[in-house]
Enzyme design. Structure first.
Site, PDB file in Angstrom:
ATOM      1  N   GLY A  31     -28.618  -2.296   4.638  1.00  0.00           N
ATOM      2  CA  GLY A  31     -28.311  -1.305   5.674  1.00  0.00           C
ATOM      3  C   GLY A  31     -27.251  -0.343   5.161  1.00  0.00           C
ATOM      4  O   GLY A  31     -26.652  -0.554   4.097  1.00  0.00           O
ATOM      5  N   LEU A  32     -27.028   0.698   5.935  1.00  0.00           N
ATOM      6  CA  LEU A  32     -26.058   1.725   5.543  1.00  0.00           C
ATOM      7  C   LEU A  32     -24.647   1.161   5.440  1.00  0.00           C
ATOM      8  O   LEU A  32     -24.350   0.105   6.028  1.00  0.00           O
ATOM      9  CB  LEU A  32     -26.053   2.838   6.603  1.00  0.00           C
ATOM     10  CG  LEU A  32     -27.325   3.689   6.720  1.00  0.00           C
ATOM     11  CD1 LEU A  32     -27.268   4.532   7.997  1.00  0.00           C
ATOM     12  CD2 LEU A  32     -27.471   4.578   5.478  1.00  0.00           C
ATOM     13  N   SER A  33     -23.777   1.888   4.760  1.00  0.00           N
ATOM     14  CA  SER A  33     -22.357   1.540   4.753  1.00  0.00           C
ATOM     15  C   SER A  33     -21.844   1.602   6.201  1.00  0.00           C
ATOM     16  O   SER A  33     -22.089   2.593   6.899  1.00  0.00           O
ATOM     17  CB  SER A  33     -21.599   2.556   3.875  1.00  0.00           C
ATOM     18  OG  SER A  33     -20.224   2.304   3.925  1.00  0.00           O
ATOM     19  N   GLY A  34     -21.192   0.569   6.638  1.00  0.00           N
ATOM     20  CA  GLY A  34     -20.669   0.534   8.015  1.00  0.00           C
ATOM     21  C   GLY A  34     -21.682   0.059   9.043  1.00  0.00           C
ATOM     22  O   GLY A  34     -21.398   0.008  10.243  1.00  0.00           O
ATOM     23  N   SER A  35     -22.870  -0.338   8.580  1.00  0.00           N
ATOM     24  CA  SER A  35     -23.899  -0.767   9.545  1.00  0.00           C
ATOM     25  C   SER A  35     -23.555  -2.118  10.162  1.00  0.00           C
ATOM     26  O   SER A  35     -23.973  -2.431  11.284  1.00  0.00           O
ATOM     27  CB  SER A  35     -25.278  -0.838   8.869  1.00  0.00           C
ATOM     28  OG  SER A  35     -25.252  -1.723   7.768  1.00  0.00           O
ATOM     29  N   GLY A  36     -22.804  -2.942   9.406  1.00  0.00           N
ATOM     30  CA  GLY A  36     -22.453  -4.274   9.929  1.00  0.00           C
ATOM     31  C   GLY A  36     -22.867  -5.408   9.013  1.00  0.00           C
ATOM     32  O   GLY A  36     -22.759  -6.572   9.381  1.00  0.00           O
ATOM     33  N   LYS A  37     -23.302  -5.098   7.797  1.00  0.00           N
ATOM     34  CA  LYS A  37     -23.774  -6.130   6.859  1.00  0.00           C
ATOM     35  C   LYS A  37     -22.716  -7.210   6.613  1.00  0.00           C
ATOM     36  O   LYS A  37     -22.975  -8.393   6.772  1.00  0.00           O
ATOM     37  CB  LYS A  37     -24.155  -5.507   5.494  1.00  0.00           C
ATOM     38  CG  LYS A  37     -25.212  -4.431   5.549  1.00  0.00           C
ATOM     39  CD  LYS A  37     -25.528  -3.901   4.152  1.00  0.00           C
ATOM     40  CE  LYS A  37     -24.384  -3.242   3.406  1.00  0.00           C
ATOM     41  NZ  LYS A  37     -23.857  -2.018   4.040  1.00  0.00           N
ATOM     42  N   SER A  38     -21.514  -6.766   6.189  1.00  0.00           N
ATOM     43  CA  SER A  38     -20.477  -7.746   5.809  1.00  0.00           C
ATOM     44  C   SER A  38     -19.983  -8.526   7.013  1.00  0.00           C
ATOM     45  O   SER A  38     -19.744  -9.737   6.919  1.00  0.00           O
ATOM     46  CB  SER A  38     -19.281  -7.048   5.155  1.00  0.00           C
ATOM     47  OG  SER A  38     -19.714  -6.176   4.162  1.00  0.00           O
ATOM     48  N   SER A 105     -28.520  -1.630  -0.876  1.00  0.00           N
ATOM     49  CA  SER A 105     -29.881  -1.716  -1.457  1.00  0.00           C
ATOM     50  C   SER A 105     -30.823  -0.725  -0.769  1.00  0.00           C
ATOM     51  O   SER A 105     -31.709  -1.122  -0.010  1.00  0.00           O
ATOM     52  CB  SER A 105     -30.422  -3.151  -1.388  1.00  0.00           C
ATOM     53  OG  SER A 105     -30.114  -3.825  -0.199  1.00  0.00           O
TER      54      SER A 105
END
Ligand SMILES: Nc1ncnc2c1ncn2[C@@H]1O[C@H](COP(=O)(O)OS(=O)(=O)O)[C@@H](OP(=O)(O)O)[C@H]1O
Ligand SMILES: Nc1ncnc2c1ncn2[C@@H]1O[C@H](COP(=O)(O)OP(=O)(O)O)[C@@H](O)[C@H]1O
Length: 198
Positions: A31-38, A105
């Site tokens: 997902g985008l930067s800031g999407s919530g992945k981490s 990715s």
């Protein structure tokens, strides 16, 4: 490869799974930067850890400071970044560890290469589907502001592409579901897939 002969060892992946009492695989957040992945990856890992699952997290910013130091954000550097991460993840899976990966990715082709390196049966793809508008509003690290100001080149969602996954295993819409709902969705998907068959 010429003159390279793979060595067989006695302890197999199945032996390690029996000893740990669970199967291993890769849970991959894209997902985008800031999407919530981490955020989601870390909370999912907490839940698995509580259940005594042997986990390890691989995360974009951390990997880029070590094994992938020197790689940038051109299409070819991202491809190489993800290829090396996939090889590392594959080793962890063979070692019996449940790997949690959080990487932008952005390209379907590169994600497919990752899936092929790891093996499609050992790869769970989670699309953290948050709009670029929302990510930019959050701007957790101030990177969108810098990208808009032209201080960061090739910034995903602004000046570099993000291709939505064609067939993810799970889609998480962070603008309409709570963090807790999302964690439960992921955990409920993972647990049956790492059970040992008798
Ligand atoms: N140009 C550009 N585009 C996107 N992201 C950038 C860029 N420059 C630096 N960053 C920071 O790098 C983190 C993403 O690294 P990844 O290894 O996940 O990227 S990729 O999968 O190779 O595309 C990303 O982390 P997240 O915000 O957690 O996604 C950013 O902090
Ligand atoms: N439903 C949600 N799921 C995940 N993160 C959320 C959600 N709602 C708000 N957020 C916030 O969005 C931000 C996502 O940042 P982060 O997890 O670092 O994203 P990424 O790793 O994709 O760059 C965090 O500040 C998080 O608290």
């Amino acid at each position: 490869m010429k003159n390279i002969i793979p060595q067989d060892y006695h302890i197999s992946r199945n032996d390690r799974a029996s000893s740990k009492k669970h199967q291993s695989l890769v849970v991959w957040f894209t997902g985008l930067s800031g999407s919530g992945k981490s955020t989601l990856a870390s909370l999912v890992e907490n839940e698995l850890y509580k259940r005594k699952i042997h986990t390890y997290s691989l995360d974009g910013d951390n990997i880029r400071g070590g094994i992938n130091k020197g790689l940038g954000f051109s299409a070819s550097d991202r491809e190489e970044n993800l290829r090396r991460i996939a090889e590392v993840a594959r080793l962890f899976v063979d070692a019996g560890v449940l790997v949690i990966g959080a990487f932008i990715s952005p390209l379907e082709e590169d994600r497919n290469k990752v899936k092929n390196i790891i093996g499609k049966d050992d790869f769970i793809e989670i699309f953290v589907d948050t709009s670029v508008e929302e990510c930019e509003k959050r701007d957790v690290k101030g990177l969108y502001k810098k990208a808009r100001a032209g201080e960061i080149k090739n910034f995903t969602g602004i000046s570099a592409p993000y291709e939505r996954p064609c067939n993810p295993d799970i889609i998480i819409k962070t603008e309409s579901s709570s963090i807790e709902e999302s964690i439960n969705k992921v955990i409920n998907y993972i647990l049956p897939r790492i059970e040992l068959s008798n």
